[in-house]
Motif scaffolding. Structure first.
Motif, PDB file in Angstrom:
ATOM      1  N   LYS A   1      30.101  40.108  35.525  1.00  0.00           N
ATOM      2  CA  LYS A   1      31.383  40.192  36.223  1.00  0.00           C
ATOM      3  C   LYS A   1      31.870  41.626  36.232  1.00  0.00           C
ATOM      4  O   LYS A   1      31.513  42.438  35.362  1.00  0.00           O
ATOM      5  CB  LYS A   1      32.417  39.256  35.612  1.00  0.00           C
ATOM      6  N   ILE A   2      32.684  41.914  37.231  1.00  0.00           N
ATOM      7  CA  ILE A   2      33.310  43.222  37.393  1.00  0.00           C
ATOM      8  C   ILE A   2      34.667  42.959  38.056  1.00  0.00           C
ATOM      9  O   ILE A   2      34.798  42.004  38.817  1.00  0.00           O
ATOM     10  CB  ILE A   2      32.429  44.177  38.246  1.00  0.00           C
ATOM     11  N   ALA A   3      35.665  43.756  37.743  1.00  0.00           N
ATOM     12  CA  ALA A   3      36.965  43.615  38.394  1.00  0.00           C
ATOM     13  C   ALA A   3      37.149  44.777  39.360  1.00  0.00           C
ATOM     14  O   ALA A   3      36.765  45.917  39.059  1.00  0.00           O
ATOM     15  CB  ALA A   3      38.084  43.572  37.359  1.00  0.00           C
ATOM     16  N   LEU A   4      37.713  44.467  40.524  1.00  0.00           N
ATOM     17  CA  LEU A   4      37.857  45.462  41.587  1.00  0.00           C
ATOM     18  C   LEU A   4      39.265  45.430  42.160  1.00  0.00           C
ATOM     19  O   LEU A   4      39.807  44.361  42.432  1.00  0.00           O
ATOM     20  CB  LEU A   4      36.853  45.171  42.711  1.00  0.00           C
ATOM     21  N   GLY A   5      39.831  46.602  42.353  1.00  0.00           N
ATOM     22  CA  GLY A   5      41.143  46.712  42.977  1.00  0.00           C
ATOM     23  C   GLY A   5      41.114  47.815  44.015  1.00  0.00           C
ATOM     24  O   GLY A   5      40.382  48.787  43.878  1.00  0.00           O
ATOM     25  N   GLY A   6      41.889  47.646  45.058  1.00  0.00           N
ATOM     26  CA  GLY A   6      41.911  48.691  46.070  1.00  0.00           C
ATOM     27  C   GLY A   6      43.005  48.489  47.084  1.00  0.00           C
ATOM     28  O   GLY A   6      43.714  49.397  47.450  1.00  0.00           O
TER      29      GLY A   6
ATOM     30  N   PHE B   1      49.963  46.370  35.504  1.00  0.00           N
ATOM     31  CA  PHE B   1      49.136  45.476  36.319  1.00  0.00           C
ATOM     32  C   PHE B   1      49.126  45.936  37.767  1.00  0.00           C
ATOM     33  O   PHE B   1      50.139  46.405  38.290  1.00  0.00           O
ATOM     34  CB  PHE B   1      49.655  44.032  36.229  1.00  0.00           C
ATOM     35  N   SER B   2      47.964  45.800  38.392  1.00  0.00           N
ATOM     36  CA  SER B   2      47.755  46.179  39.782  1.00  0.00           C
ATOM     37  C   SER B   2      46.936  45.074  40.445  1.00  0.00           C
ATOM     38  O   SER B   2      46.092  44.448  39.797  1.00  0.00           O
ATOM     39  CB  SER B   2      46.999  47.513  39.815  1.00  0.00           C
ATOM     40  N   GLU B   3      47.163  44.839  41.736  1.00  0.00           N
ATOM     41  CA  GLU B   3      46.432  43.778  42.429  1.00  0.00           C
ATOM     42  C   GLU B   3      44.935  44.029  42.362  1.00  0.00           C
ATOM     43  O   GLU B   3      44.474  45.157  42.570  1.00  0.00           O
ATOM     44  CB  GLU B   3      46.885  43.659  43.886  1.00  0.00           C
ATOM     45  N   ALA B   4      44.183  42.975  42.060  1.00  0.00           N
ATOM     46  CA  ALA B   4      42.732  43.102  41.913  1.00  0.00           C
ATOM     47  C   ALA B   4      42.091  41.723  41.911  1.00  0.00           C
ATOM     48  O   ALA B   4      42.783  40.695  41.931  1.00  0.00           O
ATOM     49  CB  ALA B   4      42.397  43.844  40.613  1.00  0.00           C
ATOM     50  N   VAL B   5      40.776  41.716  41.871  1.00  0.00           N
ATOM     51  CA  VAL B   5      40.006  40.478  41.741  1.00  0.00           C
ATOM     52  C   VAL B   5      38.949  40.666  40.659  1.00  0.00           C
ATOM     53  O   VAL B   5      38.514  41.795  40.403  1.00  0.00           O
ATOM     54  CB  VAL B   5      39.321  40.058  43.065  1.00  0.00           C
ATOM     55  N   ILE B   6      38.566  39.566  40.045  1.00  0.00           N
ATOM     56  CA  ILE B   6      37.412  39.572  39.140  1.00  0.00           C
ATOM     57  C   ILE B   6      36.285  38.885  39.895  1.00  0.00           C
ATOM     58  O   ILE B   6      36.442  37.754  40.363  1.00  0.00           O
ATOM     59  CB  ILE B   6      37.701  38.846  37.814  1.00  0.00           C
ATOM     60  N   VAL B   7      35.171  39.593  40.040  1.00  0.00           N
ATOM     61  CA  VAL B   7      34.022  39.080  40.783  1.00  0.00           C
ATOM     62  C   VAL B   7      32.937  38.682  39.788  1.00  0.00           C
ATOM     63  O   VAL B   7      32.441  39.523  39.030  1.00  0.00           O
ATOM     64  CB  VAL B   7      33.485  40.150  41.761  1.00  0.00           C
TER      65      VAL B   7
ATOM     66  N   LEU C   1      27.844  45.836  45.249  1.00  0.00           N
ATOM     67  CA  LEU C   1      29.241  45.412  45.140  1.00  0.00           C
ATOM     68  C   LEU C   1      30.187  46.605  45.209  1.00  0.00           C
ATOM     69  O   LEU C   1      31.198  46.572  45.923  1.00  0.00           O
ATOM     70  CB  LEU C   1      29.467  44.630  43.849  1.00  0.00           C
ATOM     71  N   VAL C   2      29.859  47.669  44.493  1.00  0.00           N
ATOM     72  CA  VAL C   2      30.710  48.873  44.508  1.00  0.00           C
ATOM     73  C   VAL C   2      30.701  49.502  45.895  1.00  0.00           C
ATOM     74  O   VAL C   2      31.753  49.895  46.416  1.00  0.00           O
ATOM     75  CB  VAL C   2      30.270  49.879  43.419  1.00  0.00           C
ATOM     76  N   GLU C   3      29.545  49.577  46.513  1.00  0.00           N
ATOM     77  CA  GLU C   3      29.449  50.164  47.860  1.00  0.00           C
ATOM     78  C   GLU C   3      30.316  49.371  48.845  1.00  0.00           C
ATOM     79  O   GLU C   3      31.091  49.949  49.615  1.00  0.00           O
ATOM     80  CB  GLU C   3      27.994  50.177  48.312  1.00  0.00           C
ATOM     81  N   ILE C   4      30.196  48.053  48.830  1.00  0.00           N
ATOM     82  CA  ILE C   4      31.017  47.216  49.705  1.00  0.00           C
ATOM     83  C   ILE C   4      32.498  47.438  49.401  1.00  0.00           C
ATOM     84  O   ILE C   4      33.318  47.567  50.318  1.00  0.00           O
ATOM     85  CB  ILE C   4      30.610  45.731  49.562  1.00  0.00           C
ATOM     86  N   HIS C   5      32.837  47.513  48.134  1.00  0.00           N
ATOM     87  CA  HIS C   5      34.228  47.741  47.741  1.00  0.00           C
ATOM     88  C   HIS C   5      34.757  49.054  48.318  1.00  0.00           C
ATOM     89  O   HIS C   5      35.854  49.102  48.884  1.00  0.00           O
ATOM     90  CB  HIS C   5      34.325  47.739  46.213  1.00  0.00           C
TER      91      HIS C   5
ATOM     92  N   ARG D   1      45.918  49.916  43.078  1.00  0.00           N
ATOM     93  CA  ARG D   1      45.085  50.932  42.445  1.00  0.00           C
ATOM     94  C   ARG D   1      43.647  50.822  42.970  1.00  0.00           C
ATOM     95  O   ARG D   1      43.079  49.743  43.022  1.00  0.00           O
ATOM     96  CB  ARG D   1      45.101  50.725  40.934  1.00  0.00           C
ATOM     97  N   SER D   2      43.068  51.933  43.378  1.00  0.00           N
ATOM     98  CA  SER D   2      41.669  51.951  43.813  1.00  0.00           C
ATOM     99  C   SER D   2      40.817  52.064  42.557  1.00  0.00           C
ATOM    100  O   SER D   2      40.681  53.143  41.973  1.00  0.00           O
ATOM    101  CB  SER D   2      41.404  53.124  44.760  1.00  0.00           C
ATOM    102  N   ALA D   3      40.257  50.911  42.139  1.00  0.00           N
ATOM    103  CA  ALA D   3      39.673  50.862  40.803  1.00  0.00           C
ATOM    104  C   ALA D   3      38.470  49.947  40.707  1.00  0.00           C
ATOM    105  O   ALA D   3      38.333  48.984  41.456  1.00  0.00           O
ATOM    106  CB  ALA D   3      40.734  50.380  39.819  1.00  0.00           C
ATOM    107  N   ILE D   4      37.640  50.289  39.732  1.00  0.00           N
ATOM    108  CA  ILE D   4      36.554  49.425  39.282  1.00  0.00           C
ATOM    109  C   ILE D   4      36.775  49.276  37.782  1.00  0.00           C
ATOM    110  O   ILE D   4      36.736  50.263  37.047  1.00  0.00           O
ATOM    111  CB  ILE D   4      35.178  50.038  39.588  1.00  0.00           C
ATOM    112  N   TYR D   5      37.058  48.060  37.366  1.00  0.00           N
ATOM    113  CA  TYR D   5      37.347  47.794  35.955  1.00  0.00           C
ATOM    114  C   TYR D   5      36.079  47.279  35.281  1.00  0.00           C
ATOM    115  O   TYR D   5      35.588  46.213  35.620  1.00  0.00           O
ATOM    116  CB  TYR D   5      38.448  46.749  35.827  1.00  0.00           C
TER     117      TYR D   5
END
Length: 179
Positions: free
Chosen positions: A7-12, A45-51, A63-67, A84-88
């Motif tokens: 899993k990875i969390a992504l926000g943008g 906290f910032s809007e994001a998803v856990i994938v 996944l990062v490239e698509i993000h 936040r433009s982020a990879i958690y």
């Protein structure tokens, strides 16, 4: 034999948009929409998803490239605290891999990426009523105006990664000569 799961969390951007993009991919087993926090100055906290994904079906690199391509990853706009433009990352190994991926992908962008790697600290899920936002009603004006264009970009540039069942639910890519 049990498949390896990660899993990875992504926000943008808006988590409704991010959720729909990653729900559409092969190799993604679950997407949790909500708010993610990190440490230090980015503890809020910032809007994001856990994938949740299967690395043998879709790589972290993909996944990062698509993000990066499906949100404004080079813009330091005024809403970056909320979006936040982020990879958690969850592990030190993932942190190293994410930093390497960001460095390699930077050459594909004219402007510097504002996307940063942050340690994952906490998650607050969205209300159930707003999860699976796009796929419960893609005709909503917000979906049509903001999410559909991202999904069309996904189809155009990453079509081999789109899950066939989701592809059937997405609008066709318009041709250049279409009105």
């Amino acid at each position: 034999m049990k498949r390896k799961h990660d899993k990875i969390a992504l926000g943008g951007g808006c988590h409704w948009c991010t959720e729909a993009v990653f729900q559409s991919l092969k190799g993604v087993s679950k997407v949790l929409q909500g708010y993610v926090a990190s440490k230090g100055e980015d503890h809020n906290f910032s809007e994001a998803v856990i994938v949740h994904f299967y690395p043998e079906e879709i790589s972290l690199h993909t996944l990062v490239e698509i993000h990066l391509y499906t949100h404004k990853s080079t813009e330091a706009h005024t809403m970056r605290k909320k979006y936040r433009s982020a990879i958690y990352f969850y592990t030190q190994q993932q942190h190293i891999e994410v930093l390497d991926i960001l460095q390699k992908l930077q050459i594909d962008f004219k402007k510097p990426l504002v996307t940063k790697a942050y340690p994952f600290v906490a998650f607050k899920p969205s209300r159930e009523a707003i999860t699976n936002y796009y796929y419960t009603n893609p005709q909503r004006p917000f979906c049509q105006n903001f999410i559909t264009p991202k999904l069309l970009l996904l189809l155009k540039h990453f079509s081999k990664n789109v899950h066939p069942q989701k592809r059937e639910l997405l609008p066709p890519i318009p041709h250049k000569n279409s009105p």
